[in-house]
Design an enzyme around this catalytic site. Structure first.
Site, mmCIF file in Angstrom:
data_model
loop_
_atom_site.group_PDB
_atom_site.id
_atom_site.type_symbol
_atom_site.label_atom_id
_atom_site.label_comp_id
_atom_site.label_asym_id
_atom_site.label_seq_id
_atom_site.Cartn_x
_atom_site.Cartn_y
_atom_site.Cartn_z
ATOM 1 N N LYS A 206 -9.959 -7.312 5.392
ATOM 2 C CA LYS A 206 -9.742 -8.596 5.563
ATOM 3 C C LYS A 206 -10.575 -9.073 6.975
ATOM 4 C CE LYS A 206 -6.047 -11.821 5.984
ATOM 5 N NZ LYS A 206 -4.577 -12.078 5.978
ATOM 6 N N GLU A 212 -11.181 2.064 12.051
ATOM 7 C CA GLU A 212 -11.261 3.131 10.878
ATOM 8 C C GLU A 212 -12.399 2.751 9.815
ATOM 9 O OE1 GLU A 212 -8.513 2.079 11.926
ATOM 10 O OE2 GLU A 212 -6.919 3.370 12.194
ATOM 11 N N GLY A 267 -2.464 -8.592 4.226
ATOM 12 C CA GLY A 267 -3.142 -7.248 3.635
ATOM 13 C C GLY A 267 -2.357 -6.515 2.772
ATOM 14 N N ARG A 268 -1.136 -6.397 2.810
ATOM 15 C CA ARG A 268 -0.318 -5.616 2.032
ATOM 16 C C ARG A 268 -0.044 -6.232 0.741
ATOM 17 N NH1 ARG A 268 2.069 -6.486 6.564
ATOM 18 N NH2 ARG A 268 3.999 -7.756 6.917
ATOM 19 N N GLU A 353 6.417 -2.577 6.554
ATOM 20 C CA GLU A 353 5.591 -3.236 7.345
ATOM 21 C C GLU A 353 6.056 -4.946 7.314
ATOM 22 O OE1 GLU A 353 1.127 -2.651 8.843
ATOM 23 O OE2 GLU A 353 1.553 -3.220 6.662
ATOM 24 N N HIS A 384 12.972 19.736 -7.426
ATOM 25 C CA HIS A 384 12.873 21.118 -7.126
ATOM 26 C C HIS A 384 12.376 21.303 -5.538
ATOM 27 C CE1 HIS A 384 12.853 22.649 -11.356
ATOM 28 N NE2 HIS A 384 12.235 21.470 -11.628
ATOM 29 N N LYS A 504 -2.962 0.503 18.337
ATOM 30 C CA LYS A 504 -4.362 0.435 18.353
ATOM 31 C C LYS A 504 -4.839 -0.018 19.635
ATOM 32 C CE LYS A 504 -4.547 -2.379 14.115
ATOM 33 N NZ LYS A 504 -4.888 -3.652 13.442
#
Ligand code: G6Q
Length: 541
Positions: A206, A212, A267-268, A353, A384, A504
């Site tokens: 965005k 990253e 973003g999410r 978030e 399991h 950050k």
């Protein structure tokens, strides 16, 4: 607005909780034989059974009173009307506009945003058609066979989850990979075995400033140019998805190869926008539109259905019941669908978030629990592993089980077994097994307590006919709106994420300290200083 915990509706719930704490689901089912068919709701292809929840009609009435008193209806209307409900960032929150049909009108700052949404969708469809049909070729003229999405967080989790979930609808000729982590291992694994001449990178960001993503994108560019021997290859092997044209240009991607979206898309909440380009490439434009239509069907249900039959509202209220009154700290999401393997991670970001907040909209510290820790893995694998704790541990973990009545893969007798396990788990969690039942089976006395299940462990069951793009769209939108309703009741801003900023900023400060040629003067705490020195010693050894 009075503080949430001093509202009469909250206090009524707290008092009611005292009377419900000791009530067992066995009693509730015994008293009401229709319960399993009564406490259900259905919309947009999803069936929700919430009868195995520790609630009575009175609980639900009190929870609905709380939702009304907290002005949830007005908040819903404000979101759909494009009001700037993300108050800390001064933005509208309009992922619902991304799946609004052509002709709908949603106005932000005096402009109807829906035509722009469809213009981008049309461009994406045209591009996807060219790539899928072989008309868009790589620099050497070869068709594209590999798509690598580079992005992180909201620019990764949605498309990664959806392309896995829709595996059955994918074009088998295209390989899809995702790179998110700044750990170089991710890039190496994602590009392993790929031919650069046939690989298209989608740089999804965005802001187009995320360290990253830019680091991975630079590595990808070098990987591509090194193999193809020409800088001009970038134009054929890189496209961008972003709101920041100038940053895209700065990186060296022609804005003609950029698919835009808007600041009113969080973003999410962005997998429905051009951030979903990799999904569209994988499943094709038509299926992508079905995904949007499924989400839109849930939007309409959410906007227009009375709260008592409204799936997102019911899910949200049940979550609040456990989170705030039973003090459950976590929420498990357990898809009995291998293809939904990444859904828990996706929902983890969506929920944690959005609602992992400690102050309300006015900046006042809250004195109640906000968002839960969301976690989970697909069934039956989890059975399991950690299900032991769900059945017999000391913690209360509300669970959402998700399953599909029909399978997409015809490979034998798997599906009834999968569903039998899903149904069995919800039954075992709810009703358990008493010491008397265990003893009656002839179990040695010393083992009886170990083999007793107290039960009364709540779960939702969400079922759909089969995992289609539309059903996936509805399912994700269901959780988006659930999170929204909870945020509205808790009065937190579900649409900012300041909590990720500090780490950050510190990483930006530490990175040059790790690589500086001369010993830097370190002014962190003694632990951080020692860790940095240790790294430097290792690097120079
Ligand atoms: C999501 C967050 C966050 C964001 C990533 C990537 O709501 O804001 O996960 O999506 O930090 O950001 P960019 O898309 O700007 O690279």
């Amino acid at each position: 607005m009075p503080p949430l915990t001093s509202r009469p509706e909250w206090k009524a719930l707290a008092a009611h909780h005292e009377t419900m704490r000791g009530v067992h689901l066995r009693e509730l089912f015994a008293k009401d034989p229709q319960r399993g068919e009564r406490l259900v709701a259905e919309a947009a292809g999803l069936y929700l059974d919430y009868s195995k929840q520790r609630v009575t009609d009175e609980t639900l009435r009190l929870l609905l009173d709380l939702a009304r008193a907290c002005g949830v209806r007005a908040r819903v209307d404000a979101m759909f009307a494009g009001e700037k409900i993300n108050v800390t960032e001064g933005r509208a929150v309009l992922h619902v506009a991304l799946r609004a049909p052509r002709g709908t009108r949603i106005v932000v700052d005096g402009e109807d945003v829906v035509p722009g949404v469809h213009a981008v969708l049309d461009r994406m469809a045209e591009f996807a058609g060219r790539v899928r049909g072989g008309a868009w070729t790589g620099f050497t003229g070869r068709p594209i066979r590999n798509i690598v999405n580079i992005g992180i967080g909201g620019s990764d989790l949605g498309p990664a989850m959806a392309t896995d979930a829709l595996r059955w609808y994918r074009d088998p000729r295209l390989t899809l990979r995702f790179v998110s982590n700044v750990d170089g291992a991710d890039f190496v694994a994602a590009t392993h075995g790929l031919d650069p001449a046939e690989t298209l990178f989608i740089v999804s960001s965005k802001t187009f400033t995320t360290i990253e993503t830019l680091t991975n994108a630079r590595t990808a560019r070098a990987w591509c140019v090194r193999a193809l021997g020409d800088e001009r290859a970038v134009a054929k092997h890189f496209v961008a998805v972003s709101t920041a044209e100038s940053e895209v240009r700065k990186f060296g991607i022609d804005p003609a190869n950029m698919f835009p979206f808007w600041d009113w898309v969080g973003g999410r909440y962005s997998m429905w926008s051009a951030i979903g380009l990799s999904v569209m490439l994988a499943i094709g434009p038509e299926r992508f539109r079905e995904l949007l239509a499924g989400a839109h069907a849930m939007d309409e249900h959410f906007r227009a259905t009375p709260f008592e039959r409204n799936l997102p509202v019911v899910l949200a209220l049940l979550g609040i019941w456990y989170d705030d009154f039973f003090r459950a700290e976590t929420q498990a999401v357990l898809p009995y669908s291998h293809d939904l393997g990444r859904l828990p991670a996706y929902l983890q970001q969506l929920d944690m978030e959005s609602n992992g907040k400690h102050v309300d909209l006015d900046g006042r510290p809250v004195d109640y629990q906000t968002g839960p820790v969301v976690w989970g893995q697909p069934g039956t694998n989890g059975q399991h592993a950690y299900f032991q704790l769900l059945h017999q541990g000391t913690k209360l973990v509300p669970c959402d089980f998700i399953g599909f009545l029909r399978d997409l893969d015809d490979v034998g007798e798997h599906h009834p077994l999968l569903l039998a396990n899903l149904f069995a788990q919800t039954e075992a969690l709810a009703f358990g097994k008493t010491a008397e039942q265990v003893a009656a089976e002839g179990v040695p006395a010393f083992q009886v307590p170990h083999r007793t299940f107290e039960g009364n462990r709540p779960s939702n069951t969400i079922l759909a006919e089969r995992l289609t793009p539309a059903v996936l769209g509805a399912l994700v939108a269901l959780y988006e709106h659930k999170v929204f309703v909870q945020g509205a009741i808790w009065r937190v801003n579900s649409f900012d994420q300041w909590g990720v900023e500090l780490g950050k900023a510190l990483a930006t400060r530490i990175a040059p300290e790790l690589t500086a040629r001369d010993e830097p003067r370190l002014t962190h705490d003694s632990s951080t200083n020692a860790l940095i020195r240790r790294f430097r010693r290792s690097a120079s050894a």
